[in-house]
Scaffold this motif. Structure first.
Motif, PDB file in Angstrom:
ATOM      1  N   PRO A 168       7.652  -2.445  17.032  1.00  0.00           N
ATOM      2  CA  PRO A 168       8.482  -3.629  17.331  1.00  0.00           C
ATOM      3  C   PRO A 168       7.815  -4.952  16.954  1.00  0.00           C
ATOM      4  O   PRO A 168       8.515  -5.891  16.583  1.00  0.00           O
ATOM      5  N   HIS A 169       6.482  -5.003  16.979  1.00  0.00           N
ATOM      6  CA  HIS A 169       5.828  -6.285  16.683  1.00  0.00           C
ATOM      7  C   HIS A 169       5.862  -6.614  15.188  1.00  0.00           C
ATOM      8  O   HIS A 169       5.423  -7.684  14.787  1.00  0.00           O
ATOM      9  N   MET A 170       6.391  -5.709  14.363  1.00  0.00           N
ATOM     10  CA  MET A 170       6.457  -5.977  12.920  1.00  0.00           C
ATOM     11  C   MET A 170       7.856  -6.433  12.476  1.00  0.00           C
ATOM     12  O   MET A 170       8.153  -6.451  11.287  1.00  0.00           O
ATOM     13  N   ASP A 171       8.710  -6.816  13.419  1.00  0.00           N
ATOM     14  CA  ASP A 171      10.080  -7.227  13.070  1.00  0.00           C
ATOM     15  C   ASP A 171      10.124  -8.415  12.107  1.00  0.00           C
ATOM     16  O   ASP A 171      11.026  -8.502  11.274  1.00  0.00           O
ATOM     17  N   LEU A 172       9.192  -9.375  12.253  1.00  0.00           N
ATOM     18  CA  LEU A 172       9.217 -10.621  11.471  1.00  0.00           C
ATOM     19  C   LEU A 172      10.607 -11.280  11.573  1.00  0.00           C
ATOM     20  O   LEU A 172      11.162 -11.325  12.659  1.00  0.00           O
ATOM     21  N   ASP A 173      11.184 -11.723  10.434  1.00  0.00           N
ATOM     22  CA  ASP A 173      12.475 -12.436  10.499  1.00  0.00           C
ATOM     23  C   ASP A 173      13.671 -11.518  10.336  1.00  0.00           C
ATOM     24  O   ASP A 173      14.795 -11.874  10.692  1.00  0.00           O
ATOM     25  N   ALA A 174      13.443 -10.366   9.696  1.00  0.00           N
ATOM     26  CA  ALA A 174      14.562  -9.463   9.412  1.00  0.00           C
ATOM     27  C   ALA A 174      14.025  -8.046   9.244  1.00  0.00           C
ATOM     28  O   ALA A 174      12.846  -7.845   8.972  1.00  0.00           O
ATOM     29  N   VAL A 175      14.933  -7.083   9.406  1.00  0.00           N
ATOM     30  CA  VAL A 175      14.577  -5.671   9.200  1.00  0.00           C
ATOM     31  C   VAL A 175      15.641  -5.057   8.289  1.00  0.00           C
ATOM     32  O   VAL A 175      16.778  -5.540   8.241  1.00  0.00           O
ATOM     33  N   HIS A 233       8.412  -2.731   1.582  1.00  0.00           N
ATOM     34  CA  HIS A 233       8.901  -1.491   2.185  1.00  0.00           C
ATOM     35  C   HIS A 233       7.706  -0.859   2.868  1.00  0.00           C
ATOM     36  O   HIS A 233       6.897  -0.205   2.229  1.00  0.00           O
ATOM     37  N   MET A 234       7.601  -1.102   4.166  1.00  0.00           N
ATOM     38  CA  MET A 234       6.481  -0.551   4.917  1.00  0.00           C
ATOM     39  C   MET A 234       6.760   0.928   5.126  1.00  0.00           C
ATOM     40  O   MET A 234       7.681   1.306   5.833  1.00  0.00           O
ATOM     41  N   SER A 235       5.985   1.723   4.432  1.00  0.00           N
ATOM     42  CA  SER A 235       6.242   3.145   4.550  1.00  0.00           C
ATOM     43  C   SER A 235       4.943   3.875   4.303  1.00  0.00           C
ATOM     44  O   SER A 235       3.965   3.297   3.855  1.00  0.00           O
ATOM     45  N   GLU A 236       4.976   5.138   4.597  1.00  0.00           N
ATOM     46  CA  GLU A 236       3.735   5.890   4.527  1.00  0.00           C
ATOM     47  C   GLU A 236       3.814   7.030   3.530  1.00  0.00           C
ATOM     48  O   GLU A 236       4.793   7.761   3.490  1.00  0.00           O
ATOM     49  N   LEU A 237       2.760   7.133   2.753  1.00  0.00           N
ATOM     50  CA  LEU A 237       2.644   8.256   1.837  1.00  0.00           C
ATOM     51  C   LEU A 237       2.216   9.488   2.639  1.00  0.00           C
ATOM     52  O   LEU A 237       1.698   9.361   3.750  1.00  0.00           O
ATOM     53  N   PRO A 238       2.420  10.685   2.076  1.00  0.00           N
ATOM     54  CA  PRO A 238       1.926  11.874   2.763  1.00  0.00           C
ATOM     55  C   PRO A 238       0.434  11.722   3.055  1.00  0.00           C
ATOM     56  O   PRO A 238      -0.290  11.098   2.268  1.00  0.00           O
ATOM     57  N   LEU A 239      -0.008  12.258   4.175  1.00  0.00           N
ATOM     58  CA  LEU A 239      -1.415  12.244   4.599  1.00  0.00           C
ATOM     59  C   LEU A 239      -1.905  10.843   4.986  1.00  0.00           C
ATOM     60  O   LEU A 239      -3.102  10.575   5.032  1.00  0.00           O
ATOM     61  N   ALA A 240      -0.956   9.945   5.269  1.00  0.00           N
ATOM     62  CA  ALA A 240      -1.358   8.602   5.684  1.00  0.00           C
ATOM     63  C   ALA A 240      -2.093   8.671   7.023  1.00  0.00           C
ATOM     64  O   ALA A 240      -1.810   9.527   7.848  1.00  0.00           O
ATOM     65  N   ALA A 241      -3.024   7.758   7.219  1.00  0.00           N
ATOM     66  CA  ALA A 241      -3.738   7.675   8.500  1.00  0.00           C
ATOM     67  C   ALA A 241      -2.872   6.892   9.486  1.00  0.00           C
ATOM     68  O   ALA A 241      -2.056   6.073   9.071  1.00  0.00           O
ATOM     69  N   PRO A 242      -3.050   7.138  10.784  1.00  0.00           N
ATOM     70  CA  PRO A 242      -2.227   6.437  11.783  1.00  0.00           C
ATOM     71  C   PRO A 242      -2.357   4.922  11.692  1.00  0.00           C
ATOM     72  O   PRO A 242      -1.437   4.197  12.043  1.00  0.00           O
ATOM     73  N   SER A 243      -3.504   4.442  11.182  1.00  0.00           N
ATOM     74  CA  SER A 243      -3.710   2.989  11.136  1.00  0.00           C
ATOM     75  C   SER A 243      -3.062   2.336   9.915  1.00  0.00           C
ATOM     76  O   SER A 243      -3.097   1.123   9.771  1.00  0.00           O
ATOM     77  N   ASP A 244      -2.468   3.134   9.020  1.00  0.00           N
ATOM     78  CA  ASP A 244      -1.936   2.569   7.778  1.00  0.00           C
ATOM     79  C   ASP A 244      -0.855   1.516   8.021  1.00  0.00           C
ATOM     80  O   ASP A 244      -0.786   0.521   7.299  1.00  0.00           O
ATOM     81  N   ALA A 245      -0.013   1.747   9.024  1.00  0.00           N
ATOM     82  CA  ALA A 245       1.040   0.782   9.313  1.00  0.00           C
ATOM     83  C   ALA A 245       0.421  -0.561   9.702  1.00  0.00           C
ATOM     84  O   ALA A 245       0.845  -1.613   9.220  1.00  0.00           O
ATOM     85  N   GLY A 291       0.826  -1.203   0.000  1.00  0.00           N
ATOM     86  CA  GLY A 291       0.000   0.000   0.000  1.00  0.00           C
ATOM     87  C   GLY A 291       0.863   1.256   0.000  1.00  0.00           C
ATOM     88  O   GLY A 291       0.430   2.330   0.410  1.00  0.00           O
ATOM     89  N   PHE A 292       2.117   1.102  -0.493  1.00  0.00           N
ATOM     90  CA  PHE A 292       3.008   2.250  -0.662  1.00  0.00           C
ATOM     91  C   PHE A 292       2.948   2.695  -2.128  1.00  0.00           C
ATOM     92  O   PHE A 292       3.463   3.726  -2.494  1.00  0.00           O
ATOM     93  N   PHE A 293       2.333   1.859  -2.952  1.00  0.00           N
ATOM     94  CA  PHE A 293       2.136   2.165  -4.368  1.00  0.00           C
ATOM     95  C   PHE A 293       3.460   2.459  -5.071  1.00  0.00           C
ATOM     96  O   PHE A 293       3.609   3.443  -5.778  1.00  0.00           O
ATOM     97  N   SER A 333      10.189  -4.029   7.935  1.00  0.00           N
ATOM     98  CA  SER A 333      10.454  -2.816   8.715  1.00  0.00           C
ATOM     99  C   SER A 333      11.763  -2.164   8.326  1.00  0.00           C
ATOM    100  O   SER A 333      12.812  -2.796   8.353  1.00  0.00           O
ATOM    101  N   SER A 334      11.693  -0.883   7.979  1.00  0.00           N
ATOM    102  CA  SER A 334      12.922  -0.107   7.836  1.00  0.00           C
ATOM    103  C   SER A 334      12.999   0.801   9.067  1.00  0.00           C
ATOM    104  O   SER A 334      12.487   0.455  10.127  1.00  0.00           O
ATOM    105  N   THR A 335      13.628   1.952   8.951  1.00  0.00           N
ATOM    106  CA  THR A 335      13.885   2.764  10.149  1.00  0.00           C
ATOM    107  C   THR A 335      12.628   3.062  10.963  1.00  0.00           C
ATOM    108  O   THR A 335      12.562   2.791  12.161  1.00  0.00           O
ATOM    109  N   GLU A 336      11.625   3.598  10.293  1.00  0.00           N
ATOM    110  CA  GLU A 336      10.431   4.004  11.020  1.00  0.00           C
ATOM    111  C   GLU A 336       9.741   2.800  11.669  1.00  0.00           C
ATOM    112  O   GLU A 336       9.364   2.840  12.839  1.00  0.00           O
ATOM    113  N   GLY A 337       9.628   1.731  10.895  1.00  0.00           N
ATOM    114  CA  GLY A 337       8.959   0.542  11.405  1.00  0.00           C
ATOM    115  C   GLY A 337       9.693  -0.058  12.594  1.00  0.00           C
ATOM    116  O   GLY A 337       9.068  -0.427  13.595  1.00  0.00           O
TER     117      GLY A 337
END
Ligand SMILES: *Cc1c(COP(=O)(O)O)cnc(C)c1O
Length: 386
Positions: free
Chosen positions: A227-234, A179-191, A147-149, A218-222
């Motif tokens: 923390p619960h989105m670590d999965l196997d690697a970041v 790449h879990m990231s947010e577009l401008p104007l993303a809602a807090p629940s997007d992650a 959903g980062f398009f 997860s990259s820096t922000e994630g």
């Protein structure tokens, strides 16, 4: 890339002196800060979570090769880059750890991918088939767009693609990532929505008995916020060069900026006199002014237009940088620094005497943010590592 030449050695210069002297300007990079940031990250991660250090854009301008060497000695699992050139720089350091190529490479570099033992990113059947046609054995990560398009297969396609790739005899699916990231104007629940989509793809694969060895999103922000989105690697990048990229610090990391100094030298000093004709108006020039020329310009990453209020430090004093900027030179007003001499260091970022020009100060002056400043660092500039 760092300057490599034997001329300074022939002349008996030290490496440190020669690199700055060759070009007149330099970046001071603190590899100790990068090691510290990595350890700080590691101390927050469960030991099973692997780190793919993202060193795209030549290690965020800090030099992919040297940063990779520092991180390899800290035991990092792998690297991720967008450009083949950065992968080559890392392999040239003799580093054998896995390197993931983010989207950006086309299959015509397949011989280099094979020779350097790189892992490619695959986002579609078309990409997969082109790589399969170009190489005997493919090491791949499947990329999902949550959903980062941007690049990556849609969650619907990703499960199908991963299942197909896993069944191909010449494809080794090493992982699946986003790449879990947010577009401008993303809602807090997007992650959270993105995390749910990733989990759904993994669940769908598990139903077919498929589990790629690594799932990563997860990259820096994630990694700092979720923390619960670590999965196997970041795969953080900005974090490693000291930029937290978020104010919500669920994981409290004390990061240190890797970029310490942007330095140059006075390459000319003179007092203006009447023989030059009328002093140009509106540029900050004045009669009797002592003009300094510094060996850095917009071709070296400084903004094309000198920002209002731009200063540099000379002999521990702040001096104004006067417009306009030139490709390789700029002017400073040295009238209030009577001791200033040809060859003196000029600090655009960093400490000098009691003064400091901070990263945030020049980032905002240059109309960007800290990570934008790192991204504007130029590869031709010598880097002095401490
Ligand atoms: C840039 C990038 C990263 C690292 O992002 P940071 O915010 O610098 O940590 C991770 N993954 C992908 C795919 C990227 O493009």
């Amino acid at each position: 890339m760092t300057v490599k030449t034997d001329v300074p050695r022939l002349l008996g210069f030290s490496r440190r002196m020669s690199e700055a002297s060759l070009r007149g300007s330099w970046y001071g990079i603190d590899l100790g800060a990068i090691r510290h940031n990595y350890r700080e990250l590691r101390s927050h991660l469960p030991s099973r979570v692997k780190v793919y250090a993202c060193l795209k854009r030549n290690g965020y301008g800090c030099g992919a090769a040297s940063v990779a060497a520092a991180l390899a000695s800290e035991g990092v699992h792998a690297f991720a880059v967008a450009s083949l050139l950065d992968a080559i720089a890392i392999r040239n350091e003799g580093i054998k750890r896995p390197i993931l190529l983010y989207p950006g490479a086309l299959p015509d570099i397949a011989p280099a991918v094979e020779a350097l033992d790189l892992t490619v990113t695959v986002s579609s059947m078309e990409e997969l088939n082109l790589w399969r046609g170009a190489m005997r054995k493919i090491h791949a990560f499947i990329k999902v767009d949550l959903g980062f398009f941007r690049a990556g297969a849609t969650p619907l396609e990703a499960a199908r693609l991963t299942a197909f790739a896993t069944a191909c005899p010449n494809v080794n699916v090493e992982g699946i990532y986003a790449h879990m990231s947010e577009l401008p104007l993303a809602a807090p629940s997007d992650a959270d929505d993105q995390f749910l989509r990733m989990r759904a793809v993994l669940a769908q694969l598990e139903n077919q008995g498929i589990r790629p060895p690594i799932a990563m999103m997860s990259s820096t922000e994630g990694v700092i916020e979720h923390p619960h989105m670590d999965l196997d690697a970041v795969d953080p990048g900005a974090l490693l060069v000291g930029l937290p990229e978020t104010n919500v610090q669920r994981r409290q990391m004390r990061l240190r900026p890797a970029l310490k100094t942007i330095g140059s030298h006075l390459v000319a000093v003179k007092r203006l006199d009447a023989s030059l004709g009328r002093v140009p108006a509106g540029l900050g020039f004045h009669d009797g002014m002592v003009l300094g020329v510094i060996g850095i310009g917009w071709g070296d990453g400084f903004p094309r237009k000198v920002p209002r209020g731009a200063t540099a430090l000379v002999r521990g004093q702040r001096v104004p940088i006067l417009p306009p900027a030139h490709l390789e030179h700029m002017r400073v007003d040295l009238t209030d620094v009577p001791g200033a001499r040809f060859g003196d260091p000029v600090i655009l970022l960093g400490n000098e005497g009691d003064h400091e020009i901070t990263l945030n100060e020049i980032a905002s002056l240059w109309g960007t943010d800290a990570v934008g400043l790192y991204g504007s660092l130029r590869d031709h500039m010598p880097r002095i590592y401490t």
